[in-house]
Design a protein around this motif. Structure first.
Motif, PDB file in Angstrom:
ATOM      1  N   VAL A  10      10.271  34.579  39.872  1.00  0.00           N
ATOM      2  CA  VAL A  10      10.195  33.389  40.724  1.00  0.00           C
ATOM      3  C   VAL A  10      11.365  32.458  40.428  1.00  0.00           C
ATOM      4  CG1 VAL A  10       8.882  31.270  41.164  1.00  0.00           C
ATOM      5  CG2 VAL A  10       7.706  33.467  41.104  1.00  0.00           C
ATOM      6  N   LEU A  11      11.604  32.203  39.158  1.00  0.00           N
ATOM      7  CA  LEU A  11      12.727  31.341  38.794  1.00  0.00           C
ATOM      8  C   LEU A  11      14.037  31.905  39.329  1.00  0.00           C
ATOM      9  CD1 LEU A  11      11.745  30.578  35.083  1.00  0.00           C
ATOM     10  CD2 LEU A  11      11.612  28.995  37.005  1.00  0.00           C
ATOM     11  N   GLU A  12      14.180  33.216  39.221  1.00  0.00           N
ATOM     12  CA  GLU A  12      15.413  33.868  39.666  1.00  0.00           C
ATOM     13  C   GLU A  12      15.592  33.742  41.174  1.00  0.00           C
ATOM     14  OE1 GLU A  12      17.605  38.231  39.130  1.00  0.00           O
ATOM     15  OE2 GLU A  12      15.532  37.924  38.479  1.00  0.00           O
ATOM     16  N   VAL A  13      14.546  34.019  41.949  1.00  0.00           N
ATOM     17  CA  VAL A  13      14.667  33.986  43.405  1.00  0.00           C
ATOM     18  C   VAL A  13      14.862  32.566  43.919  1.00  0.00           C
ATOM     19  CG1 VAL A  13      12.227  33.756  44.054  1.00  0.00           C
ATOM     20  CG2 VAL A  13      13.768  35.091  45.500  1.00  0.00           C
ATOM     21  N   LEU A  14      14.351  31.564  43.169  1.00  0.00           N
ATOM     22  CA  LEU A  14      14.529  30.171  43.581  1.00  0.00           C
ATOM     23  C   LEU A  14      15.836  29.571  43.058  1.00  0.00           C
ATOM     24  CD1 LEU A  14      10.894  28.752  43.122  1.00  0.00           C
ATOM     25  CD2 LEU A  14      11.981  29.674  45.186  1.00  0.00           C
ATOM     26  N   GLY A  15      16.592  30.349  42.297  1.00  0.00           N
ATOM     27  CA  GLY A  15      17.867  29.858  41.781  1.00  0.00           C
ATOM     28  C   GLY A  15      17.721  28.821  40.685  1.00  0.00           C
ATOM     29  N   ILE A  16      16.602  28.864  39.964  1.00  0.00           N
ATOM     30  CA  ILE A  16      16.371  27.909  38.874  1.00  0.00           C
ATOM     31  C   ILE A  16      16.834  28.563  37.579  1.00  0.00           C
ATOM     32  CG2 ILE A  16      14.621  26.640  37.569  1.00  0.00           C
ATOM     33  CD1 ILE A  16      12.952  26.588  40.176  1.00  0.00           C
ATOM     34  N   ASP A  17      17.878  28.019  37.002  1.00  0.00           N
ATOM     35  CA  ASP A  17      18.500  28.601  35.804  1.00  0.00           C
ATOM     36  C   ASP A  17      17.918  27.933  34.560  1.00  0.00           C
ATOM     37  OD1 ASP A  17      20.077  30.032  34.117  1.00  0.00           O
ATOM     38  OD2 ASP A  17      21.912  28.878  34.497  1.00  0.00           O
ATOM     39  N   ALA A  18      16.805  28.452  34.087  1.00  0.00           N
ATOM     40  CA  ALA A  18      16.165  27.861  32.908  1.00  0.00           C
ATOM     41  C   ALA A  18      16.924  28.240  31.644  1.00  0.00           C
ATOM     42  CB  ALA A  18      14.716  28.327  32.809  1.00  0.00           C
ATOM     43  N   THR A  19      16.970  27.320  30.696  1.00  0.00           N
ATOM     44  CA  THR A  19      17.594  27.599  29.404  1.00  0.00           C
ATOM     45  C   THR A  19      16.575  27.577  28.271  1.00  0.00           C
ATOM     46  OG1 THR A  19      18.208  25.253  29.346  1.00  0.00           O
ATOM     47  CG2 THR A  19      19.914  26.798  29.965  1.00  0.00           C
ATOM     48  N   VAL A  20      15.420  26.963  28.519  1.00  0.00           N
ATOM     49  CA  VAL A  20      14.338  26.927  27.533  1.00  0.00           C
ATOM     50  C   VAL A  20      13.073  27.416  28.229  1.00  0.00           C
ATOM     51  CG1 VAL A  20      12.955  25.473  25.994  1.00  0.00           C
ATOM     52  CG2 VAL A  20      15.388  24.970  26.328  1.00  0.00           C
ATOM     53  N   TYR A  21      12.340  28.285  27.546  1.00  0.00           N
ATOM     54  CA  TYR A  21      11.108  28.830  28.090  1.00  0.00           C
ATOM     55  C   TYR A  21       9.962  28.489  27.135  1.00  0.00           C
ATOM     56  CZ  TYR A  21      14.190  31.583  31.080  1.00  0.00           C
ATOM     57  OH  TYR A  21      15.149  31.975  31.984  1.00  0.00           O
ATOM     58  N   HIS A  22       8.929  27.864  27.670  1.00  0.00           N
ATOM     59  CA  HIS A  22       7.801  27.416  26.846  1.00  0.00           C
ATOM     60  C   HIS A  22       6.548  28.166  27.289  1.00  0.00           C
ATOM     61  CE1 HIS A  22       5.450  23.712  25.078  1.00  0.00           C
ATOM     62  NE2 HIS A  22       4.960  24.874  24.676  1.00  0.00           N
ATOM     63  N   MET A  23       6.020  29.019  26.409  1.00  0.00           N
ATOM     64  CA  MET A  23       4.776  29.744  26.689  1.00  0.00           C
ATOM     65  C   MET A  23       3.607  28.910  26.174  1.00  0.00           C
ATOM     66  SD  MET A  23       5.755  33.689  25.674  1.00  0.00           S
ATOM     67  CE  MET A  23       6.282  33.329  24.008  1.00  0.00           C
ATOM     68  N   ASN A  24       2.792  28.436  27.097  1.00  0.00           N
ATOM     69  CA  ASN A  24       1.609  27.672  26.721  1.00  0.00           C
ATOM     70  C   ASN A  24       0.434  28.643  26.607  1.00  0.00           C
ATOM     71  OD1 ASN A  24       0.281  25.141  26.189  1.00  0.00           O
ATOM     72  ND2 ASN A  24      -0.721  25.343  28.165  1.00  0.00           N
ATOM     73  N   GLU A  25       0.131  29.062  25.403  1.00  0.00           N
ATOM     74  CA  GLU A  25      -0.806  30.136  25.070  1.00  0.00           C
ATOM     75  C   GLU A  25      -0.164  31.492  25.366  1.00  0.00           C
ATOM     76  OE1 GLU A  25      -2.822  31.304  23.192  1.00  0.00           O
ATOM     77  OE2 GLU A  25      -4.044  29.566  22.770  1.00  0.00           O
ATOM     78  N   GLY A  26      -0.839  32.558  24.926  1.00  0.00           N
ATOM     79  CA  GLY A  26      -0.242  33.888  24.959  1.00  0.00           C
ATOM     80  C   GLY A  26      -0.340  34.627  26.279  1.00  0.00           C
ATOM     81  N   HIS A  27      -0.989  34.019  27.292  1.00  0.00           N
ATOM     82  CA  HIS A  27      -1.171  34.726  28.569  1.00  0.00           C
ATOM     83  C   HIS A  27       0.156  35.138  29.208  1.00  0.00           C
ATOM     84  CE1 HIS A  27      -4.570  31.729  28.256  1.00  0.00           C
ATOM     85  NE2 HIS A  27      -5.217  32.876  28.219  1.00  0.00           N
ATOM     86  N   SER A  28       1.216  34.370  28.964  1.00  0.00           N
ATOM     87  CA  SER A  28       2.502  34.628  29.631  1.00  0.00           C
ATOM     88  C   SER A  28       3.489  35.369  28.736  1.00  0.00           C
ATOM     89  CB  SER A  28       3.127  33.307  30.092  1.00  0.00           C
ATOM     90  OG  SER A  28       3.361  32.453  28.975  1.00  0.00           O
ATOM     91  N   SER A  29       3.012  35.991  27.641  1.00  0.00           N
ATOM     92  CA  SER A  29       3.936  36.569  26.645  1.00  0.00           C
ATOM     93  C   SER A  29       4.833  37.664  27.198  1.00  0.00           C
ATOM     94  CB  SER A  29       3.143  37.125  25.462  1.00  0.00           C
ATOM     95  OG  SER A  29       2.390  36.117  24.840  1.00  0.00           O
ATOM     96  N   PHE A  30       4.401  38.370  28.251  1.00  0.00           N
ATOM     97  CA  PHE A  30       5.261  39.404  28.832  1.00  0.00           C
ATOM     98  C   PHE A  30       6.557  38.814  29.378  1.00  0.00           C
ATOM     99  CE2 PHE A  30       1.055  41.709  29.749  1.00  0.00           C
ATOM    100  CZ  PHE A  30       1.152  42.498  28.617  1.00  0.00           C
ATOM    101  N   MET A  31       6.572  37.511  29.558  1.00  0.00           N
ATOM    102  CA  MET A  31       7.790  36.847  30.033  1.00  0.00           C
ATOM    103  C   MET A  31       8.975  37.155  29.115  1.00  0.00           C
ATOM    104  SD  MET A  31       9.319  33.734  28.787  1.00  0.00           S
ATOM    105  CE  MET A  31       8.140  32.422  28.632  1.00  0.00           C
ATOM    106  N   GLY A  32       8.752  37.119  27.800  1.00  0.00           N
ATOM    107  CA  GLY A  32       9.838  37.380  26.860  1.00  0.00           C
ATOM    108  C   GLY A  32      10.409  38.774  27.014  1.00  0.00           C
ATOM    109  N   LEU A  33       9.552  39.744  27.328  1.00  0.00           N
ATOM    110  CA  LEU A  33      10.032  41.113  27.531  1.00  0.00           C
ATOM    111  C   LEU A  33      10.920  41.206  28.764  1.00  0.00           C
ATOM    112  CD1 LEU A  33       6.702  43.054  26.827  1.00  0.00           C
ATOM    113  CD2 LEU A  33       8.629  42.694  25.257  1.00  0.00           C
ATOM    114  N   GLU A  34      10.559  40.502  29.820  1.00  0.00           N
ATOM    115  CA  GLU A  34      11.367  40.513  31.037  1.00  0.00           C
ATOM    116  C   GLU A  34      12.726  39.851  30.798  1.00  0.00           C
ATOM    117  OE1 GLU A  34      12.521  40.958  35.129  1.00  0.00           O
ATOM    118  OE2 GLU A  34      11.277  42.056  33.691  1.00  0.00           O
ATOM    119  N   LEU A  35      12.729  38.778  30.018  1.00  0.00           N
ATOM    120  CA  LEU A  35      14.010  38.130  29.707  1.00  0.00           C
ATOM    121  C   LEU A  35      14.908  39.076  28.909  1.00  0.00           C
ATOM    122  CD1 LEU A  35      12.780  34.539  28.722  1.00  0.00           C
ATOM    123  CD2 LEU A  35      13.899  35.227  30.849  1.00  0.00           C
TER     124      LEU A  35
END
Length: 855
Positions: free
Chosen positions: A262-287
């Protein structure tokens, strides 16, 4: 039978009142009572009927009533003032963040959470985690932090709770009418809905993206209910925490991996990623995957980049709060993934395996493995988390495990009663709302007259009781209870009684029915004619948590027993509306979790800003908040290994404090019937707690200690075109390869280091010989680890002193020394250790390597 069609008529908002529509679709209104007043004054009955929902209100309000307001000069003056304030807020560039970090404007924090509790009109939250996420977003907006949030759009939200006539919880899921919600679809340049897609086993699954505006920031929610998906996949994001493990893992794949897309398709260039609880942990693998595929980095380097930019907040020490998936499920969903990372299945699984469980992939462990910065949500919770996950850092003392803490807070203006807001406007500095995290702002609370403060509290209490009566009447009607019982609901609860509130998730560790452990004693407490006491309960049990359902049933049964009827009530369907009424209207807020299982808790933080007093176990935030004068503490800091004994001790403490302190103080009145001493505690509660436990303070801590540190590190990485990372990972590989050569050679006597004697305050020099092999001295820290002996001959309250190389004995072997001075008499233990050192490590134990003196 004839056919019916439906005609939907949407009100046309006059251009002069156009801002009513703009504000309705920005949840800024939810913490600005002046904006809420603009809607409710147009048509109060309609406002109440529509659930205080501005979006639905502007769709259904009559043209006639809008035109009446156009001809009301006083209303239009307030409208113009509020609209101007809304525009000024959105366009203001002079924010706390811009003033404090003017060189960081080009950065972006991406915040991932499974739920958001922003307001009751958007029910995509279940409890404290979601409400905390919503408050986090609001304070990020207020402080001007560059911030974007990612989540899922649950079109059935979380379940609605009904307590049936037998006292059992029933769960109902209802479809949300999206057109009535403050959300809008994200559209591309052609006006088409933006879609992302993910490959799941045997198929491609698509999700639309919706935008929720929260002041200056946006939350983007993914929704798989699109025509490109099959019927089963369209339901994938329908329910929060609904379905089986298959649904759960798919939701978490979308949250983490889909969120990055979603961030990529919207052109949002994040530099810090904050996982609030472990539900989103797969995010790190995608990065990591993106860095491997698009930047040509090998896995170790890509993981180092991700660790530099990713942080993780854990919210619970309770095992049920940490998602785990069986390894065969990980194989099913990720067998095509680890190859794209350039690693084996074994290496992939190692990222999420807990030492004590090699059969399940643990999302919290994955988050710990990938995030460079990690924190719990209170000081005690930080310590508990270090204990739970100590084995991820073998050999490292528990107190030094690299998990810190940032104590949770609340978004003050969201939870503050308008009555108190106007009172604070009157007695505090004019800019108190912008400086509410400053201690001195609240000193003027003492200037508020006791009678004025008490009268506001009593008015809110009366309002709350009216709200609860209406809820109970509706509850009894739905259960088909007798006419008499339904009628009794109209007069239940005494506005003059000491009213205790208990409302939260009914997880069993929260011990909702603990106060009834000694039934006869609490019955006597509630039924003193001259000092009446009553208790209001509310809370949902997870649909699969049968023991929690039984707690609800138990409280409901007690509420119907002689001596408790009318004194104990259980209100169904706990949500933000009910919470807001209770936290603004009860006298005492009861919180009695099983210590130390309450990570933080924020409901008690919401009551203190409204002059309500906490009565709580010393767990979570209350360990830091309680000062002996701003409320009451149940029990003490004792740790129990026997739950039966713990429950006995805590329930006795509750009754003892109620009988001897709380009830007598509440009913001690002056000639004007004002409980002056009680009001003093109310003031101390507001004064000592409000500034400390706000999400403004919390976000400032996150920014100062985590966000900005990550931003600066990412700047160094990108400005070096990843050479920073290449050099660091090469150094780490060299250290790991040669670490087995490191050993400490110290003088020993039997199985102990050599005994030393010293006088109090005298300087004592200690030496150690360290063999480093091929590792250079500047790549390590040699340390003395010392402290008092406890009864088990272990060092407690350790101190650490860095040692210095004083002599090279032979190639790769050095003599180190350190001088210490011990002021207190007694026996001390000491030992030596070596840890890798590099100025660019994220933390001291980044590599999880340590060498101690061994036998």
């Amino acid at each position: 039978m004839y056919l019916l069609g439906k005609i939907t008529v949407t009100a046309v908002i006059p251009e002069r009142l156009r801002k009513l529509s703009d504000m309705a679709y920005n949840l800024w209104w939810s913490w600005n009572s002046e904006a809420i007043d603009l809607y409710r004054e147009i048509d109060l009955p309609l406002w109440e009927k529509l659930g205080k929902n501005p979006v639905r209100f502007i769709q259904e309000v009559s043209q006639k009533k809008l035109e009446q307001k156009l001809n009301d000069p006083e209303y239009m003056q307030r409208y113009d003032r509020t609209a101007a304030g809304f525009d000024a807020y959105l366009n203001n560039t002079d924010t706390w963040f811009s003033r404090t970090y003017p060189d960081k404007k080009g950065h972006m924090v991406a915040y991932f959470s499974a739920e958001y509790g922003l307001n009751e009109v958007l029910p995509i939250y279940s409890g404290g985690l979601g409400v905390l996420s919503g408050d986090h977003c609001k304070s990020a907006s207020d402080l001007g932090i560059p911030f974007t949030a990612i989540g899922l759009f649950y079109k059935q939200g979380y379940f609605s709770q009904h307590i049936n006539k037998d006292g059992w919880q029933e769960t109902n899921f209802n479809d949300l009418n999206v057109s009535h919600l403050p959300v809008k679809p994200v559209l591309d340049r052609n006006g088409e809905k933006v879609l992302i897609n993910l490959e799941l086993p045997g198929r491609m699954v698509y999700a639309a993206v919706w935008q929720v505006k929260v002041g200056r920031i946006s939350i983007y929610l993914m929704d798989t209910d699109v025509e490109q998906n099959n019927n089963q996949d369209r339901w994938l994001t329908a329910r929060l925490y609904g379905g089986d493990q298959e649904i759960r893992i798919q939701q978490e794949i979308f949250l983490g991996i889909g969120g990055v897309k979603v961030l990529e398709v919207l052109g949002i260039d994040a530099t810090v990623y904050h996982m609030n609880e472990g539900h989103s942990s797969f995010m790190g693998l995608e990065l990591i995957r993106k860095l491997v595929l698009h930047n040509g980095l090998p896995f170790k380097q890509a993981k180092e980049v991700v660790s530099s930019s990713v942080m993780f907040t854990t919210h619970t020490p309770v095992p049920a709060g940490n998602d785990v998936f069986p390894l065969q499920m990980i194989d099913k969903y990720f067998s095509n993934f680890w190859g794209s990372l350039g690693i084996s299945r074994h290496e992939f699984l190692d990222l999420g395996l807990k030492v004590s469980d090699n059969q399940n992939f643990n999302m919290t462990v994955l988050a710990m493995s990938l995030a460079g910065r990690k924190n719990g949500v209170s000081e005690l919770h930080g310590a508990v988390t270090r204990s739970i996950f100590n084995n991820l850092w073998p050999g490292i003392p528990e107190e030094e495990v690299p998990i810190t803490h940032i104590t949770n807070g609340i978004h003050t203006l969201t939870w503050l009663s308008p009555n108190y807001k106007y009172l604070y406007d009157k007695y505090l500095d004019s800019d108190w709302k912008e400086r509410l995290y400053e201690k001195k702002v609240w000193d003027n609370i003492d200037n508020i007259p006791e009678e004025e403060l008490w009268n506001i509290h009593c008015a809110l209490k009366t309002k709350m009781i009216g709200f609860v009566r209406a809820k109970l009447k509706e509850q009894r009607l739905n259960n088909g209870e007798s006419v008499e019982n339904i009628k009794n609901a109209e007069t239940i609860l005494d506005p003059n009684a000491l009213t205790i509130g208990f409302a939260r998730r009914f997880a069993t560790y929260k011990r909702a029915n603990l106060i009834f452990r000694d039934v006869e004693r609490i019955k006597k407490i509630l039924n003193k004619p001259d000092m009446p006491v009553q208790i209001i309960f509310a809370g949902k049990a997870h649909p699969a948590d049968r023991p929690a359902h039984e707690v609800i049933k138990n409280i409901n049964d007690i509420s119907r027993e002689a001596g408790f009827t009318g004194k104990v009530v259980l209100v169904e369907n706990y949500n933000m509306t009910l919470a807001r009424n209770l936290i603004q209207g009860v006298d005492i807020w009861l919180n009695n979790p099983r210590r130390p299982l309450e990570a933080s808790g924020t409901s008690g933080q919401k009551v203190c800003i409204n002059g309500i007093i906490n009565f709580s176990i010393l767990d979570g935030w209350w360990c830091e908040g309680y000062n002996g004068e701003n409320g009451w503490a149940i029990g003490d800091n004792t740790y129990y290994d026997n739950e039966y004994m713990q429950d006995n001790a805590d329930s006795q403490s509750i009754c003892e404090i109620l009988e001897k302190q709380i009830i007598p103080l509440f009913f001690e009145r002056n000639g004007n019937n004002i409980p002056v001493k009680w009001v003093k505690v109310m003031k101390e509660s507001v004064k000592s707690l409000t500034y400390r436990f706000s999400t403004h303070r919390m976000l400032q801590e996150y920014t100062e200690s985590m966000y900005v540190a990550s931003m600066e590190r990412v700047d160094r990485i990108l400005s070096s075109d990843y050479d920073f990372i290449r050099r660091l990972t090469d150094w780490k590989s060299y250290i790991e390869k040669n670490w087995p050569q490191v050993q400490i050679l110290a003088l020993k006597a039997m199985n102990m280091l050599q005994d030393r004697k010293s006088r109090s305050g005298e300087s004592l020099t200690l030496y150690a010989t360290v063999a480093l092999g091929a590792i250079e001295p500047e790549s390590v820290k040699v340390e003395l680890f010392y402290g008092t002996f406890n009864s088990g001959n272990k060092i407690e309250n350790p101190e650490i002193a860095e040692m210095h190389a004083v002599e090279k004995l032979e190639p790769g072997t050095y003599r180190y020394s350190v001088d210490i001075s011990l002021l207190e008499g007694g026996e001390y233990g000491y030992t030596f250790r070596v840890v890798p050192y590099h100025p660019d490590l994220i933390n001291k134990f980044d590599m999880s390597l340590i060498r101690w003196v061994v036998q």
